[in-house]
Design a protein around this motif. Structure first.
Motif, PDB file in Angstrom:
ATOM      1  N   MET A  20     -31.381  -7.430 -34.025  1.00 49.72           N
ATOM      2  CA  MET A  20     -30.259  -8.370 -34.013  1.00 49.72           C
ATOM      3  C   MET A  20     -29.012  -7.739 -34.614  1.00 49.72           C
ATOM      4  SD  MET A  20     -31.748 -12.181 -34.817  1.00 49.72           S
ATOM      5  CE  MET A  20     -32.334 -11.766 -36.463  1.00 49.72           C
ATOM      6  N   LEU A  21     -29.195  -7.008 -35.717  1.00 53.52           N
ATOM      7  CA  LEU A  21     -28.050  -6.369 -36.362  1.00 53.52           C
ATOM      8  C   LEU A  21     -27.452  -5.289 -35.466  1.00 53.52           C
ATOM      9  CD1 LEU A  21     -29.359  -6.037 -40.038  1.00 53.52           C
ATOM     10  CD2 LEU A  21     -27.580  -7.572 -39.210  1.00 53.52           C
ATOM     11  N   SER A  22     -28.316  -4.562 -34.760  1.00 52.17           N
ATOM     12  CA  SER A  22     -27.831  -3.487 -33.892  1.00 52.17           C
ATOM     13  C   SER A  22     -27.072  -4.031 -32.691  1.00 52.17           C
ATOM     14  CB  SER A  22     -29.009  -2.629 -33.411  1.00 52.17           C
ATOM     15  OG  SER A  22     -29.654  -2.009 -34.494  1.00 52.17           O
ATOM     16  N   SER A  23     -27.504  -5.197 -32.203  1.00 49.99           N
ATOM     17  CA  SER A  23     -26.887  -5.754 -30.999  1.00 49.99           C
ATOM     18  C   SER A  23     -25.648  -6.592 -31.305  1.00 49.99           C
ATOM     19  CB  SER A  23     -27.905  -6.607 -30.233  1.00 49.99           C
ATOM     20  OG  SER A  23     -28.356  -7.685 -31.033  1.00 49.99           O
ATOM     21  N   ALA A  24     -25.453  -6.954 -32.571  1.00 51.40           N
ATOM     22  CA  ALA A  24     -24.284  -7.768 -32.933  1.00 51.40           C
ATOM     23  C   ALA A  24     -23.009  -6.948 -32.748  1.00 51.40           C
ATOM     24  CB  ALA A  24     -24.407  -8.258 -34.371  1.00 51.40           C
ATOM     25  N   ILE A  25     -22.045  -7.508 -32.035  1.00 55.55           N
ATOM     26  CA  ILE A  25     -20.791  -6.803 -31.766  1.00 55.55           C
ATOM     27  C   ILE A  25     -19.726  -7.180 -32.791  1.00 55.55           C
ATOM     28  CG2 ILE A  25     -18.927  -6.516 -30.084  1.00 55.55           C
ATOM     29  CD1 ILE A  25     -20.982  -6.945 -27.887  1.00 55.55           C
ATOM     30  N   ASP A  26     -19.595  -8.469 -33.040  1.00 53.74           N
ATOM     31  CA  ASP A  26     -18.594  -8.938 -33.995  1.00 53.74           C
ATOM     32  C   ASP A  26     -19.120  -8.767 -35.418  1.00 53.74           C
ATOM     33  OD1 ASP A  26     -15.999 -10.591 -34.350  1.00 53.74           O
ATOM     34  OD2 ASP A  26     -17.467 -11.620 -35.595  1.00 53.74           O
ATOM     35  N   ASN A  38     -18.482 -10.390 -38.067  1.00 51.42           N
ATOM     36  CA  ASN A  38     -18.843 -11.661 -38.699  1.00 51.42           C
ATOM     37  C   ASN A  38     -20.248 -12.100 -38.295  1.00 51.42           C
ATOM     38  OD1 ASN A  38     -16.393 -12.178 -40.157  1.00 51.42           O
ATOM     39  ND2 ASN A  38     -15.412 -12.596 -38.198  1.00 51.42           N
ATOM     40  N   ASP A  39     -20.648 -11.769 -37.067  1.00 56.31           N
ATOM     41  CA  ASP A  39     -22.022 -12.052 -36.640  1.00 56.31           C
ATOM     42  C   ASP A  39     -23.013 -11.227 -37.457  1.00 56.31           C
ATOM     43  OD1 ASP A  39     -21.113 -13.807 -34.738  1.00 56.31           O
ATOM     44  OD2 ASP A  39     -21.137 -12.341 -33.107  1.00 56.31           O
ATOM     45  N   VAL A  40     -22.634  -9.998 -37.777  1.00 60.32           N
ATOM     46  CA  VAL A  40     -23.482  -9.141 -38.615  1.00 60.32           C
ATOM     47  C   VAL A  40     -23.665  -9.781 -39.987  1.00 60.32           C
ATOM     48  CG1 VAL A  40     -23.648  -6.902 -39.776  1.00 60.32           C
ATOM     49  CG2 VAL A  40     -22.843  -7.020 -37.415  1.00 60.32           C
ATOM     50  N   PHE A  41     -22.572 -10.253 -40.583  1.00 61.01           N
ATOM     51  CA  PHE A  41     -22.644 -10.879 -41.907  1.00 61.01           C
ATOM     52  C   PHE A  41     -23.565 -12.101 -41.884  1.00 61.01           C
ATOM     53  CE2 PHE A  41     -18.034  -9.290 -42.609  1.00 61.01           C
ATOM     54  CZ  PHE A  41     -18.513  -8.045 -42.974  1.00 61.01           C
ATOM     55  N   GLN A  42     -23.389 -12.966 -40.893  1.00 58.96           N
ATOM     56  CA  GLN A  42     -24.194 -14.184 -40.806  1.00 58.96           C
ATOM     57  C   GLN A  42     -25.671 -13.859 -40.577  1.00 58.96           C
ATOM     58  OE1 GLN A  42     -23.257 -17.202 -41.461  1.00 58.96           O
ATOM     59  NE2 GLN A  42     -21.050 -16.837 -41.614  1.00 58.96           N
ATOM     60  N   THR A  43     -25.944 -12.857 -39.752  1.00 59.37           N
ATOM     61  CA  THR A  43     -27.332 -12.463 -39.483  1.00 59.37           C
ATOM     62  C   THR A  43     -28.013 -11.961 -40.747  1.00 59.37           C
ATOM     63  OG1 THR A  43     -26.807 -11.884 -37.188  1.00 59.37           O
ATOM     64  CG2 THR A  43     -28.802 -10.923 -38.128  1.00 59.37           C
ATOM     65  N   ALA A  52     -20.631  -1.613 -37.930  1.00 60.66           N
ATOM     66  CA  ALA A  52     -19.707  -2.639 -37.447  1.00 60.66           C
ATOM     67  C   ALA A  52     -18.270  -2.306 -37.842  1.00 60.66           C
ATOM     68  CB  ALA A  52     -20.105  -4.005 -37.991  1.00 60.66           C
ATOM     69  N   LYS A  53     -18.091  -1.812 -39.075  1.00 63.27           N
ATOM     70  CA  LYS A  53     -16.744  -1.439 -39.519  1.00 63.27           C
ATOM     71  C   LYS A  53     -16.218  -0.253 -38.720  1.00 63.27           C
ATOM     72  CE  LYS A  53     -16.621  -3.170 -44.263  1.00 63.27           C
ATOM     73  NZ  LYS A  53     -16.432  -2.817 -45.686  1.00 63.27           N
ATOM     74  N   THR A  54     -17.100   0.713 -38.458  1.00 64.58           N
ATOM     75  CA  THR A  54     -16.700   1.869 -37.649  1.00 64.58           C
ATOM     76  C   THR A  54     -16.304   1.426 -36.250  1.00 64.58           C
ATOM     77  OG1 THR A  54     -18.206   3.309 -38.889  1.00 64.58           O
ATOM     78  CG2 THR A  54     -17.462   4.095 -36.743  1.00 64.58           C
ATOM     79  N   ARG A  55     -17.086   0.480 -35.689  1.00 64.29           N
ATOM     80  CA  ARG A  55     -16.781  -0.030 -34.352  1.00 64.29           C
ATOM     81  C   ARG A  55     -15.428  -0.738 -34.339  1.00 64.29           C
ATOM     82  NH1 ARG A  55     -20.611  -3.424 -34.000  1.00 64.29           N
ATOM     83  NH2 ARG A  55     -22.206  -1.979 -33.292  1.00 64.29           N
TER      84      ARG A  55
END
Length: 397
Positions: A128-134, A136-141, A275-278
């Motif tokens: 889930m973390l790898s597939s999260a693009i946004d 904020n989605d990473v933080f919530q996950t 996510a920050k790098t992205r």
């Protein structure tokens, strides 16, 4: 192995439950003179024969073991006297020993199963973390995953700004809206919970904050939080954030809880970094696009004659200025050798030989056969980025 169980009270029912989980054991019957005994009810659920008396049962030749949990010496003596010679009898301490051994095995199996479930959960979380693009989605996950694997009702994630010595709340679950608005960013207070976490650089466990005198917990106490685990997110020796899981009642968090949170924190740190790098890459791409759009606009609308070529010196771009000055259209120019536009091919070769010079005079051919004089060339090479040469040509007339 065929077993007859005599005694279906508390001890017998507990032992029966454990024995039923072993596929190599066949319970041929359960005996108790109390028809309401819990063990008899369990036996009936599994279609195991139940009896009020053991009389003829203990004489069966196919019995391997008779387990007596009645704690009645007379019953034990009677069984020993009438059982077949090849049938073992276990009672009293022997039955308790078997119970303990089987129970211990069951606990180990449960531990293995729980460990497998946790590993599956971490694998799922990683996906889930790898597939999260946004981001904020990473933080919530991250927060939801922490609550799920520890079975806690509330939690949050805060990122740490080492330069400003403050934390920013990026995800929260289970708290009041007022808390989320009030505690979006805060300075690290000496003696506070955050200060302790940053000093220890390892999980801080608070089983009951009402009796925790070593740290200041006034903010979370106001939300009704009674226990928590705060796990730092680290990269190297630096802390980049803190994951909090909270409960509204006193709670003893296990070593397994702490261990699984540390594994989650490792995954979370990697996911946040990615996510920050992205996000930074997206911002850079946007800036690059804006720059390219600007340069393309300059190329298209400049009154100067601008021609770009590929590394084989074939024309790639032929701007409006070049079309108006030389009289060739875009379709007539693109893909043609640059030297074909020179009145004197030697000038083209000299230009290519001296491209590092700042200014170079040339004469061009027009499609009418006339010549255009008094041009100077400023040359720019962007071949490392785009495999193109850009010639900016200005008339000196």
């Amino acid at each position: 192995m065929k077993i007859l169980l005599i005694g279906a009270g508390k001890g017998g029912s507990a032992l029966l439950t454990i024995l039923l989980e072993d596929r190599e054991i066949e319970i041929v019957g359960v005996v108790d003179n109390n028809s309401q005994a819990e063990g008899l009810k369990i036996a009936k659920q599994y279609n195991i024969p139940t009896y009020a008396h053991y009389g003829k049962l203990i004489k069966r030749d196919d019995l391997d073991v008779i387990i007596d949990v009645t704690r009645n010496p007379q019953v034990h003596t009677d069984i020993a006297k009438n059982k077949p010679a090849n049938t073992e009898i276990l009672g009293g301490l022997s039955a308790k020993l078997i119970w303990n051994l089987v129970e211990e095995r069951k606990k180990k199996e449960d531990e293995i199963q729980k460990s497998l479930s946790e590993q599956k959960a971490l694998y799922h979380i990683g996906n889930m973390l790898s597939s999260a693009i946004d981001i904020n989605d990473v933080f919530q996950t991250i927060v939801r995953s922490g609550l799920e694997i520890t079975n806690t009702p509330a939690g949050s994630l805060a990122l740490y700004d080492e330069e400003k010595n403050e934390l920013e709340l990026t995800a929260v679950h289970g708290f009041s809206p007022e808390f989320s608005l009030k505690a979006t960013r805060w300075k690290v207070r000496p003696g506070g919970l955050t200060s302790k976490i940053l000093s220890y650089k390892k999980p801080v466990v608070v089983p009951d904050i009402t009796i925790e005198a070593s740290i200041d917990t006034r903010v979370i106490s106001a939300e009704g939080i009674r226990s928590l685990v705060a796990t730092p997110l680290t990269t190297g020796d630096r802390i980049v954030g803190i994951l909090y899981v909270d409960d509204y009642k006193p709670r003893t968090f296990t070593k397994r809880d702490i261990s699984i949170l540390e594994l989650l924190a490792t995954q979370a740190t990697i996911a946040i970094k990615k996510a920050k790098t992205r996000e930074q890459l997206q911002r850079n791409n946007q800036k690059l696009k804006q720059t390219m759009d600007y340069l393309q606009n300059v190329l298209d609308n400049s009154a100067d004659m601008i021609i770009t070529t590929d590394i084989e010196n074939n024309v790639v771009e032929f701007n409006k200025g070049a079309q108006e000055i030389l009289g060739y259209t875009q379709s007539e120019s693109v893909g043609k050798p640059l030297c074909g536009f020179f009145a004197n091919p030697d000038h083209c070769n000299q230009l290519l030989d001296k491209i590092k010079q700042d200014i170079f005079p040339i004469i061009f051919n027009k499609p009418t056969g006339n010549f255009i004089h008094n041009f100077s060339v400023r040359f720019k090479c962007y071949s490392e980025c785009y495999n193109r040469h850009i010639f900016n040509m200005r008339t000196e007339i």
